[in-house]
Design a protein around this motif. Structure first.
Motif, mmCIF file in Angstrom:
data_model
loop_
_atom_site.group_PDB
_atom_site.id
_atom_site.type_symbol
_atom_site.label_atom_id
_atom_site.label_comp_id
_atom_site.label_asym_id
_atom_site.label_seq_id
_atom_site.Cartn_x
_atom_site.Cartn_y
_atom_site.Cartn_z
ATOM 1 N N MET A 73 0.822 -1.204 0.000
ATOM 2 C CA MET A 73 0.000 0.000 0.000
ATOM 3 C C MET A 73 0.859 1.259 0.000
ATOM 4 N N MET A 74 1.976 1.218 0.759
ATOM 5 C CA MET A 74 2.850 2.385 0.825
ATOM 6 C C MET A 74 3.482 2.677 -0.530
ATOM 7 N N ILE A 75 3.909 1.592 -1.242
ATOM 8 C CA ILE A 75 4.512 1.776 -2.564
ATOM 9 C C ILE A 75 3.489 2.334 -3.544
ATOM 10 N N ALA A 76 2.275 1.780 -3.504
ATOM 11 C CA ALA A 76 1.216 2.238 -4.411
ATOM 12 C C ALA A 76 0.893 3.713 -4.159
ATOM 13 N N LYS A 117 16.090 -10.753 14.902
ATOM 14 C CA LYS A 117 15.222 -10.510 16.051
ATOM 15 C C LYS A 117 14.029 -11.447 16.070
ATOM 16 N N SER A 118 13.461 -11.699 14.881
ATOM 17 C CA SER A 118 12.277 -12.554 14.806
ATOM 18 C C SER A 118 12.166 -13.153 13.407
ATOM 19 N N LEU A 119 11.745 -14.425 13.357
ATOM 20 C CA LEU A 119 11.565 -15.088 12.065
ATOM 21 C C LEU A 119 10.221 -14.734 11.433
ATOM 22 N N VAL A 120 9.382 -14.036 12.189
ATOM 23 C CA VAL A 120 8.089 -13.599 11.665
ATOM 24 C C VAL A 120 8.268 -12.198 11.083
ATOM 25 N N PRO A 121 8.172 -12.041 9.751
ATOM 26 C CA PRO A 121 8.419 -10.736 9.135
ATOM 27 C C PRO A 121 7.331 -9.729 9.474
ATOM 28 N N SER A 122 7.744 -8.475 9.613
ATOM 29 C CA SER A 122 6.775 -7.415 9.881
ATOM 30 C C SER A 122 7.294 -6.118 9.279
ATOM 31 N N GLY A 123 6.395 -5.205 9.000
ATOM 32 C CA GLY A 123 6.788 -3.915 8.464
ATOM 33 C C GLY A 123 7.478 -4.027 7.119
ATOM 34 N N PHE A 124 8.643 -3.378 7.015
ATOM 35 C CA PHE A 124 9.382 -3.358 5.756
ATOM 36 C C PHE A 124 9.856 -4.752 5.371
ATOM 37 N N THR A 125 10.243 -5.556 6.362
ATOM 38 C CA THR A 125 10.689 -6.927 6.083
ATOM 39 C C THR A 125 9.559 -7.755 5.489
ATOM 40 N N GLY A 126 8.350 -7.543 5.985
ATOM 41 C CA GLY A 126 7.196 -8.253 5.431
ATOM 42 C C GLY A 126 6.928 -7.882 3.988
#
Length: 353
Positions: A1-4, A162-171
């Motif tokens: 959404m941010m890129i769009a 930090k975490s294997l669950v992606p969030s934010g930019f990593t997601g």
């Protein structure tokens, strides 16, 4: 959404700025006329400064380092040191040598010359071209893209620590990374060997994609539309493919199994030439598609200056092509990476006969 949302805002800015650009250039247009070819070539070609706005003395540019290797050693200075001589040529004096800038290229004048002379074809007759290692606009853009890629992948790597669950930019980045790994590398290269090629394919994909996008920014550099850049990428692919080639790969080039001997003698030279034509096609495809897109957009914008009444239609077409170019930026990165993985897969394929 941010890129769009960012793309939408960029397109809106371009849409609103085109009439302003056209109005600002009306007076200059009446005095000097408008050279479409010169304007387009100026924007897609490399340069020794980063041009922002304006022409001549009113131009706003960021000077870049000029580094020349001459018979008297290395000479370096900023491109802003070029000044107009009595003949109107851009010239600079360093270490007892005079350098002149003609059509975007730098020449060293002969020791007994104070100004440049030309032959009938407008080639300098009293100057030579020193080796040019300058940090040009394209080189600067490449450094910027490499810096961005380092930041992007460093951020993703720290996030996974930090975490294997992606969030934010990593997601946002994970689907693209998995796409290159699984849908390109794993599907086209031997499952036992694909992992060692993933870093190169990821670098290739994101380097081309990021530079394609940077080239679409206002005043951006046309790095992936430069034949030297695409040639280097193609040569890297050529080296990796052929150094990875196994016995089966070379056998299918020089002595194809299951083919009559007379045909082998005919097909072997063709297959050998194919070693070089494949990366050559990669080089030309990326260069031609990116450069063509820039030329089309600039041509449509030029219609605003040439035909005042065509401003709105040209603006709408230019915005449409700009949107299309954002898609092409991704597609060209995908095609180059896909074909590279395909060629590597053919080189490491085991013999099934």
């Amino acid at each position: 959404m941010m890129i769009a949302k960012s793309i939408k805002n960029l397109i809106l800015v371009l849409f609103l700025s085109m009439p302003v650009i056209a109005m600002a250039s009306d007076k200059k247009e009446e005095k000097e006329g408008f050279n479409v070819v010169e304007m387009i070539m100026h924007h897609i070609a490399d340069s020794h400064e980063w041009h922002i706005y304006g022409e001549g003395e009113d131009a706003l540019s960021i000077p870049l380092p000029v580094i020349l290797y001459t018979d008297n050693g290395i000479v370096s200075f900023l491109s802003s040191e070029f000044h107009h001589d009595d003949a109107g040529k851009l010239i600079v004096s360093k270490k007892g040598m005079n350098f002149v800038k003609l059509h975007g290229k730098i020449y060293q004048l002969n020791s007994d010359a104070s100004s440049v002379t030309f032959d009938e074809e407008h080639h300098p007759t009293n100057a030579i071209k020193p080796l040019d290692f300058s940090i040009t606009k394209n080189v600067t853009s490449m450094f910027i893209s490499v810096f961005l890629l380092v930041i992007i992948f460093s951020t993703v790597a720290r996030s996974y620590k930090k975490s294997l669950v992606p969030s934010g930019f990593t997601g946002l980045m994970e689907p693209l990374i998995v796409f290159v790994r699984d849908d390109i590398a794993k599907s086209l290269i031997n499952e036992k060997k694909y992992q060692k090629y993933v870093p190169y394919l990821l670098t290739l994909f994101f380097f081309i994609w990021v530079n394609n996008l940077l080239g679409l920014m206002p005043t951006g550099a046309n790095l992936t539309g430069n034949i030297a850049t695409t040639m280097v990428l193609a040569v890297l692919t050529l080296l990796i493919v052929n150094f990875s080639g196994n016995k089966n790969y070379w056998k299918h080039i020089f002595w194809m199994p299951g083919v009559p001997a007379p045909m082998k003698l005919i097909l072997a030279p063709i297959e050998f030439v194919g070693i070089f034509t494949k990366p050559f096609a990669l080089m030309i495809r990326l260069f031609a598609n990116i450069t063509a897109g820039h030329i089309i957009i600039l041509s449509l914008v030029s219609l605003i200056f040439i035909f005042k009444w065509a401003g709105t239609p040209s603006m709408l077409l230019a915005v449409f092509i700009m949107i299309l170019e954002f898609v092409v930026a991704f597609v060209q990165a995908y095609i180059f990476t896909f074909l590279t993985a395909l060629f590597i897969g053919m080189a490491v394929e085991e013999d099934h006969h």
